[in-house]
Design a protein around this motif. Structure first.
Motif, PDB file in Angstrom:
ATOM      1  N   PRO A 142     -20.976  -7.514  32.430  1.00 12.50           N
ATOM      2  CA  PRO A 142     -20.131  -6.910  31.391  1.00 12.50           C
ATOM      3  C   PRO A 142     -18.641  -7.169  31.554  1.00 12.50           C
ATOM      4  O   PRO A 142     -17.839  -6.760  30.706  1.00 12.50           O
ATOM      5  CB  PRO A 142     -20.443  -5.427  31.534  1.00 12.50           C
ATOM      6  CG  PRO A 142     -20.755  -5.251  32.977  1.00 12.50           C
ATOM      7  CD  PRO A 142     -21.475  -6.522  33.390  1.00 12.50           C
ATOM      8  N   CYS A 166     -26.173  -3.951  30.379  1.00 10.56           N
ATOM      9  CA  CYS A 166     -25.997  -5.334  30.820  1.00 10.56           C
ATOM     10  C   CYS A 166     -26.678  -5.571  32.163  1.00 10.56           C
ATOM     11  O   CYS A 166     -27.311  -6.615  32.391  1.00 10.56           O
ATOM     12  CB  CYS A 166     -24.513  -5.671  30.908  1.00 10.56           C
ATOM     13  SG  CYS A 166     -23.704  -5.896  29.306  1.00 10.56           S
ATOM     14  N   LEU A 226     -19.588 -10.230  24.729  1.00 16.14           N
ATOM     15  CA  LEU A 226     -19.508 -10.646  26.129  1.00 16.14           C
ATOM     16  C   LEU A 226     -19.071 -12.100  26.207  1.00 16.14           C
ATOM     17  O   LEU A 226     -19.373 -12.894  25.305  1.00 16.14           O
ATOM     18  CB  LEU A 226     -20.874 -10.514  26.818  1.00 16.14           C
ATOM     19  CG  LEU A 226     -21.548  -9.146  26.863  1.00 16.14           C
ATOM     20  CD1 LEU A 226     -22.860  -9.264  27.636  1.00 16.14           C
ATOM     21  CD2 LEU A 226     -20.639  -8.106  27.488  1.00 16.14           C
ATOM     22  N   PHE A 276     -29.408  -7.402  22.310  1.00 15.67           N
ATOM     23  CA  PHE A 276     -28.542  -8.533  22.660  1.00 15.67           C
ATOM     24  C   PHE A 276     -28.803  -9.689  21.696  1.00 15.67           C
ATOM     25  O   PHE A 276     -29.955 -10.061  21.458  1.00 15.67           O
ATOM     26  CB  PHE A 276     -28.813  -8.964  24.107  1.00 15.67           C
ATOM     27  CG  PHE A 276     -28.499  -7.893  25.116  1.00 15.67           C
ATOM     28  CD1 PHE A 276     -27.283  -7.871  25.783  1.00 15.67           C
ATOM     29  CD2 PHE A 276     -29.417  -6.879  25.384  1.00 15.67           C
ATOM     30  CE1 PHE A 276     -26.992  -6.874  26.704  1.00 15.67           C
ATOM     31  CE2 PHE A 276     -29.133  -5.873  26.298  1.00 15.67           C
ATOM     32  CZ  PHE A 276     -27.915  -5.864  26.958  1.00 15.67           C
ATOM     33  N   VAL A 312     -23.542  -7.540  22.057  1.00 14.50           N
ATOM     34  CA  VAL A 312     -24.311  -6.372  22.497  1.00 14.50           C
ATOM     35  C   VAL A 312     -24.181  -5.293  21.428  1.00 14.50           C
ATOM     36  O   VAL A 312     -23.071  -4.953  21.005  1.00 14.50           O
ATOM     37  CB  VAL A 312     -23.789  -5.833  23.843  1.00 14.50           C
ATOM     38  CG1 VAL A 312     -24.680  -4.699  24.336  1.00 14.50           C
ATOM     39  CG2 VAL A 312     -23.705  -6.951  24.871  1.00 14.50           C
ATOM     40  N   PHE A 324     -26.943  -9.353  32.402  1.00 11.12           N
ATOM     41  CA  PHE A 324     -25.652  -9.873  31.940  1.00 11.12           C
ATOM     42  C   PHE A 324     -24.519  -9.210  32.710  1.00 11.12           C
ATOM     43  O   PHE A 324     -24.643  -8.079  33.182  1.00 11.12           O
ATOM     44  CB  PHE A 324     -25.465  -9.612  30.443  1.00 11.12           C
ATOM     45  CG  PHE A 324     -26.427 -10.369  29.570  1.00 11.12           C
ATOM     46  CD1 PHE A 324     -26.228 -11.716  29.291  1.00 11.12           C
ATOM     47  CD2 PHE A 324     -27.536  -9.735  29.027  1.00 11.12           C
ATOM     48  CE1 PHE A 324     -27.109 -12.411  28.484  1.00 11.12           C
ATOM     49  CE2 PHE A 324     -28.428 -10.427  28.221  1.00 11.12           C
ATOM     50  CZ  PHE A 324     -28.221 -11.776  27.952  1.00 11.12           C
ATOM     51  N   GLU A 366     -22.278  -1.139  30.765  1.00 15.83           N
ATOM     52  CA  GLU A 366     -22.535  -1.683  32.097  1.00 15.83           C
ATOM     53  C   GLU A 366     -23.996  -1.492  32.500  1.00 15.83           C
ATOM     54  O   GLU A 366     -24.612  -2.394  33.068  1.00 15.83           O
ATOM     55  CB  GLU A 366     -21.610  -1.024  33.109  1.00 15.83           C
ATOM     56  CG  GLU A 366     -20.150  -1.446  32.962  1.00 15.83           C
ATOM     57  CD  GLU A 366     -19.269  -0.869  34.066  1.00 15.83           C
ATOM     58  OE1 GLU A 366     -19.684   0.124  34.691  1.00 15.83           O
ATOM     59  OE2 GLU A 366     -18.172  -1.421  34.286  1.00 15.83           O
TER      60      GLU A 366
END
Length: 293
Positions: free
Chosen positions: A23, A16, A39, A92, A45, A21, A13
């Motif tokens: 999560p 991201c 994701l 990523f 990830v 992003f 979390e």
């Protein structure tokens, strides 16, 4: 496993959030030395181990360098990365379309594209065939102290031999872990992945990964290996340094299994069997080592 399981939830979390992003809906793909998550939106990830920031930076740079040189490979997303979360580097990637493990022929095709490339202008380490072997042996607590002592002695023996290794092919950028598991095949063809061990060194190190699948584990047939040699243009098993590189690869494969057997009881029999093979307690080569994930 769900996103709410364990400490990875917080790391994922946080990473991201830093990279922009969401999560929500993340699914685990693989939980081993590195933790891989998917994701929604076809984003992968990769949460690396603590202390691996330099390696994560290098992986992203290598991926972009390969793209610039038109080498088929997994692609790093065009964002500022890696990001740090809970002291761990996180990267990523573009999720691959449906794929399967490549073939021996796919491996050699990609090595023939990689090895001739000029060394890039960003820093790459010199190849170290023994990276993390000491830590793996120390962590292999399912083995007896006597077996671990033998592995340490074998490690020292091979490392001393590496320092006086014979001259072979011209050194170049090497993948470092070039086997079919790191060469997925999509509908568009094969591509390279996993750049954690990319470095500068003897190309024989990339070739030996396939050779030991024939000589050590019998996962590659003689016919497949002959095709590999014909395509690359050399047979590394005929090089005077082959025993050294094969020994280093066998040690890596054994200590990888042994490290994880300490916390994964289902791996313990296989880890012990690999040690027994190296120590001459099992049948002669080729052995029948099982794949472990």
């Amino acid at each position: 496993m769900t996103l709410s399981d364990g400490p990875t939830r917080t790391i994922l979390e946080e990473a991201c959030g830093a990279a922009g992003f969401n999560p929500a809906g993340a699914e685990p793909v693989r939980m081993a030395e590195n933790e891989i998550w998917r994701l929604p939106g076809k984003v992968i990830v990769r949460i690396a181990r603590a202390g691996q920031w330099k390696a994560a930076v290098r992986e992203v740079r290598v991926a972009r360098w390969l793209a610039d040189n038109d080498v088929p490979a997994v692609r790093a997303l065009p964002i500022e990365q890696p990001v740090e979360a809970a002291g761990r580097p996180v990267t990523f990637w573009v999720e691959l379309p449906p794929h399967e493990n490549g073939t021996v022929r796919d491996v050699v095709t990609l090595l023939k594209m990689l090895h001739p490339l000029p060394v890039p202008d960003f820093p790459l380490d010199r190849l170290d065939p023994f990276v993390r072997v000491t830590e793996r042996i120390d962590a292999a607590t399912s083995l007896s102290e006597e077996d671990r002592g033998w592995l340490r002695h074998r490690h020292a023996e091979l490392r001393a031999w590496w320092e006086r290794r014979p001259v072979g092919l011209r050194e170049c950028v090497v993948h470092g872990d070039a086997w079919v598991g790191n060469v997925p095949r999509t509908a568009a063809g094969p591509l390279l992945m996993d750049f954690e061990r990319v470095s500068v060194g003897p190309p024989e190190w990339d070739l030996v990964s396939t050779a030991v699948k024939m000589t050590t584990t019998s996962a590659v047939t003689r016919a497949e290996y002959a095709e590999f040699c014909t395509a690359y243009g050399t047979d590394v098993t005929q090089w005077e340094g082959y025993e050294l590189l094969a020994g280093a690869r066998e040690l890596r494969m054994t200590t990888y299994a042994a490290q994880h057997a300490a916390t994964r009881p289902e791996w313990r029999a296989e880890a012990q069997y690999r040690v027994d093979c190296l120590r001459g307690r099992a049948e002669p080569r080729p052995w029948h080592w099982k794949g472990i994930m």
